[in-house]
Write a protein that holds these residues in place. Structure first.
Motif, PDB file in Angstrom:
ATOM      1  N   GLU A 120      -7.332  12.807  -7.374  1.00 40.20           N
ATOM      2  CA  GLU A 120      -6.801  13.666  -6.305  1.00 40.20           C
ATOM      3  C   GLU A 120      -6.570  12.860  -5.031  1.00 40.20           C
ATOM      4  O   GLU A 120      -5.556  13.013  -4.355  1.00 40.20           O
ATOM      5  CB  GLU A 120      -7.757  14.824  -6.030  1.00 40.20           C
ATOM      6  N   SER A 121      -7.495  11.978  -4.717  1.00 43.92           N
ATOM      7  CA  SER A 121      -7.365  11.139  -3.533  1.00 43.92           C
ATOM      8  C   SER A 121      -6.139  10.227  -3.641  1.00 43.92           C
ATOM      9  O   SER A 121      -5.356  10.103  -2.696  1.00 43.92           O
ATOM     10  CB  SER A 121      -8.632  10.317  -3.344  1.00 43.92           C
ATOM     11  N   ALA A 122      -5.963   9.595  -4.796  1.00 40.86           N
ATOM     12  CA  ALA A 122      -4.811   8.715  -5.006  1.00 40.86           C
ATOM     13  C   ALA A 122      -3.509   9.503  -4.919  1.00 40.86           C
ATOM     14  O   ALA A 122      -2.511   9.035  -4.349  1.00 40.86           O
ATOM     15  CB  ALA A 122      -4.920   8.007  -6.354  1.00 40.86           C
ATOM     16  N   TRP A 123      -3.499  10.705  -5.462  1.00 40.64           N
ATOM     17  CA  TRP A 123      -2.304  11.558  -5.419  1.00 40.64           C
ATOM     18  C   TRP A 123      -1.975  11.938  -3.976  1.00 40.64           C
ATOM     19  O   TRP A 123      -0.828  11.901  -3.557  1.00 40.64           O
ATOM     20  CB  TRP A 123      -2.516  12.792  -6.281  1.00 40.64           C
ATOM     21  N   GLN A 124      -2.993  12.303  -3.209  1.00 43.65           N
ATOM     22  CA  GLN A 124      -2.767  12.674  -1.807  1.00 43.65           C
ATOM     23  C   GLN A 124      -2.199  11.505  -1.010  1.00 43.65           C
ATOM     24  O   GLN A 124      -1.330  11.696  -0.168  1.00 43.65           O
ATOM     25  CB  GLN A 124      -4.054  13.178  -1.156  1.00 43.65           C
ATOM     26  N   VAL A 125      -2.690  10.312  -1.272  1.00 48.26           N
ATOM     27  CA  VAL A 125      -2.138   9.139  -0.580  1.00 48.26           C
ATOM     28  C   VAL A 125      -0.664   8.979  -0.945  1.00 48.26           C
ATOM     29  O   VAL A 125       0.171   8.726  -0.082  1.00 48.26           O
ATOM     30  CB  VAL A 125      -2.940   7.862  -0.915  1.00 48.26           C
ATOM     31  N   PRO A 173       0.797  -1.230   0.000  1.00 44.78           N
ATOM     32  CA  PRO A 173       0.000   0.000   0.000  1.00 44.78           C
ATOM     33  C   PRO A 173       0.830   1.280   0.000  1.00 44.78           C
ATOM     34  O   PRO A 173       0.320   2.352  -0.301  1.00 44.78           O
ATOM     35  CB  PRO A 173      -0.837  -0.104   1.272  1.00 44.78           C
ATOM     36  N   ASN A 174       2.125   1.166   0.296  1.00 40.08           N
ATOM     37  CA  ASN A 174       2.987   2.344   0.328  1.00 40.08           C
ATOM     38  C   ASN A 174       3.794   2.525  -0.948  1.00 40.08           C
ATOM     39  O   ASN A 174       4.782   3.263  -0.954  1.00 40.08           O
ATOM     40  CB  ASN A 174       3.925   2.266   1.531  1.00 40.08           C
ATOM     41  N   ALA A 175       3.395   1.899  -2.033  1.00 39.75           N
ATOM     42  CA  ALA A 175       4.098   2.022  -3.308  1.00 39.75           C
ATOM     43  C   ALA A 175       3.741   3.369  -3.946  1.00 39.75           C
ATOM     44  O   ALA A 175       2.736   3.499  -4.643  1.00 39.75           O
ATOM     45  CB  ALA A 175       3.735   0.867  -4.229  1.00 39.75           C
ATOM     46  N   ALA A 176       4.566   4.365  -3.687  1.00 34.27           N
ATOM     47  CA  ALA A 176       4.282   5.721  -4.166  1.00 34.27           C
ATOM     48  C   ALA A 176       4.184   5.768  -5.688  1.00 34.27           C
ATOM     49  O   ALA A 176       3.319   6.458  -6.235  1.00 34.27           O
ATOM     50  CB  ALA A 176       5.351   6.693  -3.674  1.00 34.27           C
ATOM     51  N   GLY A 177       5.054   5.047  -6.374  1.00 33.16           N
ATOM     52  CA  GLY A 177       5.018   5.046  -7.830  1.00 33.16           C
ATOM     53  C   GLY A 177       3.711   4.520  -8.380  1.00 33.16           C
ATOM     54  O   GLY A 177       3.160   5.061  -9.337  1.00 33.16           O
ATOM     55  N   MET A 178       3.207   3.463  -7.748  1.00 28.84           N
ATOM     56  CA  MET A 178       1.949   2.891  -8.209  1.00 28.84           C
ATOM     57  C   MET A 178       0.795   3.833  -7.879  1.00 28.84           C
ATOM     58  O   MET A 178      -0.139   3.980  -8.657  1.00 28.84           O
ATOM     59  CB  MET A 178       1.737   1.519  -7.581  1.00 28.84           C
ATOM     60  N   ARG A 179       0.850   4.486  -6.712  1.00 30.54           N
ATOM     61  CA  ARG A 179      -0.193   5.463  -6.363  1.00 30.54           C
ATOM     62  C   ARG A 179      -0.187   6.620  -7.364  1.00 30.54           C
ATOM     63  O   ARG A 179      -1.243   7.077  -7.809  1.00 30.54           O
ATOM     64  CB  ARG A 179       0.021   6.008  -4.954  1.00 30.54           C
ATOM     65  N   ALA A 180       1.006   7.092  -7.726  1.00 27.54           N
ATOM     66  CA  ALA A 180       1.108   8.186  -8.697  1.00 27.54           C
ATOM     67  C   ALA A 180       0.582   7.745 -10.064  1.00 27.54           C
ATOM     68  O   ALA A 180      -0.128   8.499 -10.739  1.00 27.54           O
ATOM     69  CB  ALA A 180       2.552   8.668  -8.802  1.00 27.54           C
ATOM     70  N   ALA A 181       0.897   6.519 -10.470  1.00 26.81           N
ATOM     71  CA  ALA A 181       0.412   6.003 -11.751  1.00 26.81           C
ATOM     72  C   ALA A 181      -1.105   5.856 -11.741  1.00 26.81           C
ATOM     73  O   ALA A 181      -1.777   6.198 -12.721  1.00 26.81           O
ATOM     74  CB  ALA A 181       1.070   4.659 -12.061  1.00 26.81           C
ATOM     75  N   LEU A 182      -1.641   5.365 -10.630  1.00 24.38           N
ATOM     76  CA  LEU A 182      -3.095   5.235 -10.522  1.00 24.38           C
ATOM     77  C   LEU A 182      -3.755   6.613 -10.583  1.00 24.38           C
ATOM     78  O   LEU A 182      -4.772   6.794 -11.255  1.00 24.38           O
ATOM     79  CB  LEU A 182      -3.473   4.511  -9.237  1.00 24.38           C
ATOM     80  N   ASP A 204       1.199  11.907   0.942  1.00 23.49           N
ATOM     81  CA  ASP A 204       1.118  12.026   2.398  1.00 23.49           C
ATOM     82  C   ASP A 204       1.304  10.727   3.166  1.00 23.49           C
ATOM     83  O   ASP A 204       1.647  10.763   4.337  1.00 23.49           O
ATOM     84  CB  ASP A 204      -0.240  12.613   2.799  1.00 23.49           C
ATOM     85  N   ARG A 205       1.060   9.605   2.546  1.00 23.97           N
ATOM     86  CA  ARG A 205       1.029   8.357   3.312  1.00 23.97           C
ATOM     87  C   ARG A 205       2.048   7.327   2.863  1.00 23.97           C
ATOM     88  O   ARG A 205       1.950   6.162   3.243  1.00 23.97           O
ATOM     89  CB  ARG A 205      -0.363   7.737   3.245  1.00 23.97           C
ATOM     90  N   THR A 206       2.996   7.716   2.036  1.00 21.03           N
ATOM     91  CA  THR A 206       4.037   6.780   1.628  1.00 21.03           C
ATOM     92  C   THR A 206       5.381   7.316   2.075  1.00 21.03           C
ATOM     93  O   THR A 206       5.548   8.529   2.257  1.00 21.03           O
ATOM     94  CB  THR A 206       4.052   6.566   0.101  1.00 21.03           C
ATOM     95  N   GLU A 207       6.330   6.422   2.254  1.00 26.36           N
ATOM     96  CA  GLU A 207       7.669   6.838   2.665  1.00 26.36           C
ATOM     97  C   GLU A 207       8.333   7.689   1.594  1.00 26.36           C
ATOM     98  O   GLU A 207       9.003   8.666   1.893  1.00 26.36           O
ATOM     99  CB  GLU A 207       8.535   5.604   2.939  1.00 26.36           C
TER     100      GLU A 207
END
Length: 81
Positions: free
Chosen positions: A54-59, A31-40, A62-65
């Motif tokens: 916007e929600s996926a970008w914020q995660v 769940p902390n895969a920033a690259g995948m969150r950015a791609a999503l 704000d919520r990934t290392e």
């Protein structure tokens, strides 16, 4: 490792327009895969789902290392990611 392979597969599927299920699989496992969150977030934005994007970008931010700072650098995204 295995997660990186899943992430790479999801990004390849993104290029082919068949990505969301694989991205969700990656995010369930990491769940902390920033690259995948950015791609999503990018995929959702392209589809016009702005609130979800916007929600996926914020995660990712704000919520990934890793955070999202590198993904704001379009040259890095184009050349490295």
């Amino acid at each position: 490792g295995f997660r990186t392979s899943l992430a790479n597969m999801a990004l390849a599927l993104f290029g082919a327009g068949k990505y969301e299920a694989q991205m969700q699989t990656v995010l369930r496992r990491d769940p902390n895969a920033a690259g995948m969150r950015a791609a999503l977030a990018a995929a959702l934005f392209v589809r016009g789902e702005l609130a979800l994007a916007e929600s996926a970008w914020q995660v990712a931010c704000d919520r990934t290392e890793e955070g999202c700072s590198r993904y704001k650098d379009l040259a890095w995204v184009a050349e490295i990611r």
